[in-house]
Design an enzyme around this catalytic site. Structure first.
Site, PDB file in Angstrom:
ATOM      1  N   GLU A  90       0.814  -1.196   0.000  1.00 59.15           N
ATOM      2  CA  GLU A  90       0.000   0.000   0.000  1.00 59.15           C
ATOM      3  C   GLU A  90       0.859   1.262   0.000  1.00 59.15           C
ATOM      4  O   GLU A  90       1.972   1.270   0.524  1.00 59.15           O
ATOM      5  CB  GLU A  90      -0.923  -0.013   1.225  1.00 59.15           C
ATOM      6  CG  GLU A  90      -1.903  -1.174   1.142  1.00 59.15           C
ATOM      7  CD  GLU A  90      -2.862  -1.255   2.318  1.00 59.15           C
ATOM      8  OE1 GLU A  90      -4.052  -1.461   2.065  1.00 59.15           O
ATOM      9  OE2 GLU A  90      -2.429  -1.113   3.470  1.00 59.15           O
ATOM     10  N   CYS A 103       3.542   8.412   1.277  1.00 66.28           N
ATOM     11  CA  CYS A 103       4.166   7.429   2.165  1.00 66.28           C
ATOM     12  C   CYS A 103       4.313   6.120   1.384  1.00 66.28           C
ATOM     13  O   CYS A 103       3.328   5.514   0.979  1.00 66.28           O
ATOM     14  CB  CYS A 103       3.287   7.247   3.399  1.00 66.28           C
ATOM     15  SG  CYS A 103       3.923   6.027   4.547  1.00 66.28           S
ATOM     16  N   CYS A 110       7.463  -7.241   6.669  1.00 67.12           N
ATOM     17  CA  CYS A 110       8.688  -6.782   7.315  1.00 67.12           C
ATOM     18  C   CYS A 110       9.180  -7.898   8.215  1.00 67.12           C
ATOM     19  O   CYS A 110       8.388  -8.576   8.864  1.00 67.12           O
ATOM     20  CB  CYS A 110       8.431  -5.521   8.134  1.00 67.12           C
ATOM     21  SG  CYS A 110       9.931  -4.873   8.905  1.00 67.12           S
ATOM     22  N   CYS A 114       8.326  -5.666  15.112  1.00 65.83           N
ATOM     23  CA  CYS A 114       8.029  -4.720  16.193  1.00 65.83           C
ATOM     24  C   CYS A 114       6.630  -5.051  16.710  1.00 65.83           C
ATOM     25  O   CYS A 114       5.717  -5.315  15.928  1.00 65.83           O
ATOM     26  CB  CYS A 114       8.102  -3.280  15.705  1.00 65.83           C
ATOM     27  SG  CYS A 114       9.736  -2.859  15.094  1.00 65.83           S
ATOM     28  N   CYS A 117       3.238  -3.154  15.513  1.00 64.29           N
ATOM     29  CA  CYS A 117       3.130  -2.813  14.087  1.00 64.29           C
ATOM     30  C   CYS A 117       2.413  -3.920  13.329  1.00 64.29           C
ATOM     31  O   CYS A 117       2.807  -5.090  13.376  1.00 64.29           O
ATOM     32  CB  CYS A 117       4.522  -2.594  13.511  1.00 64.29           C
ATOM     33  SG  CYS A 117       4.531  -2.358  11.731  1.00 64.29           S
ATOM     34  N   GLY A 163       7.499  -2.194   5.565  1.00 61.25           N
ATOM     35  CA  GLY A 163       8.877  -2.646   5.394  1.00 61.25           C
ATOM     36  C   GLY A 163       9.928  -1.771   6.031  1.00 61.25           C
ATOM     37  O   GLY A 163       9.666  -0.637   6.429  1.00 61.25           O
ATOM     38  N   GLU A 164      11.127  -2.321   6.148  1.00 61.01           N
ATOM     39  CA  GLU A 164      12.269  -1.584   6.694  1.00 61.01           C
ATOM     40  C   GLU A 164      13.165  -1.179   5.510  1.00 61.01           C
ATOM     41  O   GLU A 164      13.862  -2.015   4.943  1.00 61.01           O
ATOM     42  CB  GLU A 164      13.022  -2.475   7.692  1.00 61.01           C
ATOM     43  CG  GLU A 164      14.380  -1.975   8.113  1.00 61.01           C
ATOM     44  CD  GLU A 164      14.421  -0.526   8.603  1.00 61.01           C
ATOM     45  OE1 GLU A 164      13.670  -0.177   9.527  1.00 61.01           O
ATOM     46  OE2 GLU A 164      15.209   0.265   8.040  1.00 61.01           O
ATOM     47  N   SER A 195      12.785   6.313   6.941  1.00 58.63           N
ATOM     48  CA  SER A 195      12.467   5.993   8.333  1.00 58.63           C
ATOM     49  C   SER A 195      13.031   4.611   8.644  1.00 58.63           C
ATOM     50  O   SER A 195      12.792   3.658   7.909  1.00 58.63           O
ATOM     51  CB  SER A 195      10.949   5.992   8.521  1.00 58.63           C
ATOM     52  OG  SER A 195      10.619   5.561   9.827  1.00 58.63           O
ATOM     53  N   SER A 217      12.920   5.326  14.396  1.00 59.66           N
ATOM     54  CA  SER A 217      11.794   4.866  15.203  1.00 59.66           C
ATOM     55  C   SER A 217      12.313   4.432  16.561  1.00 59.66           C
ATOM     56  O   SER A 217      12.811   3.324  16.716  1.00 59.66           O
ATOM     57  CB  SER A 217      11.100   3.695  14.499  1.00 59.66           C
ATOM     58  OG  SER A 217      10.523   4.166  13.297  1.00 59.66           O
ATOM     59  N   LEU A 218      12.181   5.304  17.533  1.00 57.68           N
ATOM     60  CA  LEU A 218      12.798   5.066  18.834  1.00 57.68           C
ATOM     61  C   LEU A 218      11.865   4.248  19.750  1.00 57.68           C
ATOM     62  O   LEU A 218      12.189   3.161  20.169  1.00 57.68           O
ATOM     63  CB  LEU A 218      13.156   6.420  19.453  1.00 57.68           C
ATOM     64  CG  LEU A 218      14.208   6.446  20.544  1.00 57.68           C
ATOM     65  CD1 LEU A 218      15.461   5.716  20.138  1.00 57.68           C
ATOM     66  CD2 LEU A 218      14.531   7.904  20.888  1.00 57.68           C
ATOM     67  N   HIS A 219      10.735   4.830  20.091  1.00 58.76           N
ATOM     68  CA  HIS A 219       9.641   4.132  20.792  1.00 58.76           C
ATOM     69  C   HIS A 219       9.901   3.716  22.233  1.00 58.76           C
ATOM     70  O   HIS A 219       8.968   3.274  22.907  1.00 58.76           O
ATOM     71  CB  HIS A 219       9.159   2.907  20.018  1.00 58.76           C
ATOM     72  CG  HIS A 219       8.799   3.187  18.601  1.00 58.76           C
ATOM     73  ND1 HIS A 219       8.054   4.277  18.226  1.00 58.76           N
ATOM     74  CD2 HIS A 219       9.096   2.539  17.447  1.00 58.76           C
ATOM     75  CE1 HIS A 219       7.903   4.272  16.913  1.00 58.76           C
ATOM     76  NE2 HIS A 219       8.527   3.234  16.417  1.00 58.76           N
ATOM     77  N   CYS A 337      -0.575   5.409  10.232  1.00 66.78           N
ATOM     78  CA  CYS A 337       0.725   4.768  10.511  1.00 66.78           C
ATOM     79  C   CYS A 337       0.538   3.419  11.152  1.00 66.78           C
ATOM     80  O   CYS A 337      -0.190   3.285  12.127  1.00 66.78           O
ATOM     81  CB  CYS A 337       1.517   5.548  11.548  1.00 66.78           C
ATOM     82  SG  CYS A 337       2.041   7.106  11.027  1.00 66.78           S
TER      83      CYS A 337
HETATM   84  N1  SAH Z   1      10.320   0.161   9.148  1.00 68.89           N
HETATM   85  C1  SAH Z   1      10.473   1.563   9.251  1.00 68.89           C
HETATM   86  C2  SAH Z   1       9.470   2.344   8.444  1.00 68.89           C
HETATM   87  C3  SAH Z   1       8.044   1.862   8.399  1.00 68.89           C
HETATM   88  S1  SAH Z   1       7.108   2.011   9.874  1.00 68.89           S
HETATM   89  C4  SAH Z   1      10.430   1.997  10.688  1.00 68.89           C
HETATM   90  O1  SAH Z   1      10.094   1.193  11.544  1.00 68.89           O
HETATM   91  O2  SAH Z   1      10.795   3.134  10.938  1.00 68.89           O
HETATM   92  C5  SAH Z   1       6.717   3.744   9.957  1.00 68.89           C
HETATM   93  C6  SAH Z   1       6.448   4.267  11.354  1.00 68.89           C
HETATM   94  O3  SAH Z   1       5.156   3.844  11.840  1.00 68.89           O
HETATM   95  C7  SAH Z   1       7.467   3.785  12.372  1.00 68.89           C
HETATM   96  O4  SAH Z   1       7.870   4.811  13.234  1.00 68.89           O
HETATM   97  C8  SAH Z   1       6.659   2.757  13.108  1.00 68.89           C
HETATM   98  O5  SAH Z   1       7.215   2.473  14.346  1.00 68.89           O
HETATM   99  C9  SAH Z   1       5.303   3.393  13.184  1.00 68.89           C
HETATM  100  N2  SAH Z   1       4.237   2.463  13.554  1.00 68.89           N
HETATM  101  C10 SAH Z   1       4.210   1.134  13.333  1.00 68.89           C
HETATM  102  N3  SAH Z   1       3.061   0.606  13.820  1.00 68.89           N
HETATM  103  C11 SAH Z   1       2.357   1.622  14.348  1.00 68.89           C
HETATM  104  C12 SAH Z   1       1.069   1.711  14.963  1.00 68.89           C
HETATM  105  N4  SAH Z   1       0.295   0.640  15.111  1.00 68.89           N
HETATM  106  N5  SAH Z   1       0.651   2.927  15.372  1.00 68.89           N
HETATM  107  C13 SAH Z   1       1.420   4.018  15.184  1.00 68.89           C
HETATM  108  N6  SAH Z   1       2.630   3.997  14.588  1.00 68.89           N
HETATM  109  C14 SAH Z   1       3.099   2.810  14.184  1.00 68.89           C
HETATM  110 FE1  SF4 Z   2       9.073  -3.324  10.344  1.00 66.71          FE
HETATM  111 FE2  SF4 Z   2       8.976  -0.673  10.862  1.00 66.71          FE
HETATM  112 FE3  SF4 Z   2       6.866  -2.294  11.409  1.00 66.71          FE
HETATM  113 FE4  SF4 Z   2       9.101  -2.479  12.870  1.00 66.71          FE
HETATM  114  S1  SF4 Z   2       7.730  -0.700  12.716  1.00 66.71           S
HETATM  115  S2  SF4 Z   2       7.906  -4.207  12.043  1.00 66.71           S
HETATM  116  S3  SF4 Z   2      10.667  -2.105  11.334  1.00 66.71           S
HETATM  117  S4  SF4 Z   2       7.685  -1.839   9.384  1.00 66.71           S
END
Ligand code: SAH
Ligand code: SF4
Length: 359
Positions: A90, A103, A110, A114, A117, A163-164, A195, A217-219, A337
């Site tokens: 998408e 985006c 991926c 995480c 996600c 994806g990453e 990202s 993506s710190l979190h 996101c």
């Molecule tokens: N793989 C890369 C880029 C894709 S994810 C990465 O992780 O950075 C894009 C962003 O969306 C990242 O910051 C990810 O952590 C965030 N994200 C993933 N799942 C989410 C969710 N359920 N709610 C809000 N943000 C989320």
């Molecule tokens: Fe992959 Fe980014 Fe989702 Fe983590 S947040 S599973 S790196 S797409």
């Protein structure tokens, strides 16, 4: 058959050299492909007739197949693209008053798992090709066209879809080269953002070969919590990640890193987490982007209440760190996101393993 959408300009010049064609012909063709969205050599009227008849014998223009387009109440659009049997990715367009952001996805699924996600949940199939990555911009650009002044509607690209990106390094770099090339999309380096979940060696390579804006993506503010939420942290822990961020800022096109931080109720949204974050990032020139968690079925997480998000943002800002909170857009069409699902023929057997673990 060579798909011409797999080439950036140097790649196409090289291909044309092998056909005995001059480099300026490659520039003409790149402009047809990416500025005019041509999908047929017959449209390329300024090419020599001999070249126009030779090209279809050796090359094709094959974007991913467009399956559907959805438009949200708030103007967000989402396209679903087919990338091989039963695999779909998408792409999302987010219009704002001062910019239009696309985006883009970089992998089918991926591999990084995480916890919060939806893409990570589905497992991983494969990397997208250059044509499949740039094909998303190609389609969106065709669909959106230009504004009344003749400017492109898409002013920014973020590689924040499925994806990453840094685990599909070569293809991402080639696609980004097209995004930046004046003969193709001509975007500024500061308006193309990669990202990453923090693939440290690839962050260094990106800085060397294709420095663009970087979001990390710190979190989580400490290794114990980040090991749980973003498992790649076990390989590249926070100390190494922060050092890589500092190196990136030194040579990158922007003088800050954007830290993305998903707000999970009761998990990472307390005052002590904000305090730890400030200590962790003290040496890094950065901005924070808080993302209220977007739920999906069986995620096991809840979105932080909005006053918790506000307090967290105020805490960071009181220490002088610029902090924005991402508005949730497009959630009525599952385009927010972390909600991008597409369709992934999982090759990691992740879903099977999860079912076995819970059985
Ligand atoms: N793989 C890369 C880029 C894709 S994810 C990465 O992780 O950075 C894009 C962003 O969306 C990242 O910051 C990810 O952590 C965030 N994200 C993933 N799942 C989410 C969710 N359920 N709610 C809000 N943000 C989320
Ligand atoms: Fe992959 Fe980014 Fe989702 Fe983590 S947040 S599973 S790196 S797409």
């Amino acid at each position: 058959m060579q798909n011409l959408l797999d080439f950036d300009l140097p790649g196409l010049e090289n291909f044309f050299a092998q056909l005995g064609e001059k480099p300026f012909r490659a520039r003409q063709v790149i402009r047809w492909l990416h500025q005019y969205g041509a999908d047929d050599f017959a449209q390329m009227t300024d090419l020599a007739k001999t070249l126009r008849s030779k090209l279809p014998e050796v090359a094709e223009i094959r974007p991913p197949q467009l399956l559907s387009e959805q438009v949200s109440d708030d103007g967000v659009r989402k396209w679903l693209l087919e990338v091989g049997p039963e695999n779909r990715v998408e792409t999302v367009f987010i219009p704002e008053s001062d910019r239009g952001t696309l985006c883009v996805s970089t992998q089918v699924g991926c591999a990084l798992e995480c916890r919060f996600c939806s893409t990570g949940r589905q497992g991983f199939n494969r990397n997208l090709s250059v044509a499949e990555i740039i094909g998303q911009l190609w389609w969106a650009n065709r669909a959106l066209g230009r504004d009344p002044k003749g400017d492109r509607i898409i002013s920014n690209v973020v590689l924040m879809g499925m994806g990453e990106p840094l685990l599909n390094f070569e293809n991402v770099v080639t696609a980004v080269s097209l995004m930046l090339d004046d003969h193709a999309y001509g975007l500024s380096r500061r308006r193309v953002t990669v990202s990453t979940s923090g693939i440290v060696p690839a962050m260094d390579r990106l800085r060397e070969v294709m420095p663009v804006a970087l979001a990390v993506s710190l979190h989580a503010p400490n290794d114990a919590l980040r090991d749980e939420l973003v498992p790649i942290n076990r390989k590249y822990p926070l100390k190494e990640l922060m050092a890589a961020c500092q190196r990136y800022v030194q040579d990158g096109p922007r003088d800050f890193i954007t830290f993305e931080y998903v707000m999970l109720d009761g998990v990472n949204d307390r005052p002590e987490h904000a305090e730890q974050l400030l200590a962790l990032t003290r040496e890094v020139s950065c901005k924070f982007n808080l993302i209220p968690f977007n739920p999906f079925p069986d995620s096991g997480f809840r979105r932080s209440p909005s006053d918790a998000v506000r307090r967290f943002a105020n805490h960071l800002m009181a220490a002088g760190v610029i902090t924005t909170t991402r508005r949730t857009r497009g959630d009525d069409i599952d385009a927010a996101c972390g909600q991008l699902a597409g369709q992934v023929q999982d090759k990691t057997r992740r879903v099977v393993r999860r079912m076995e673990a819970t059985a």
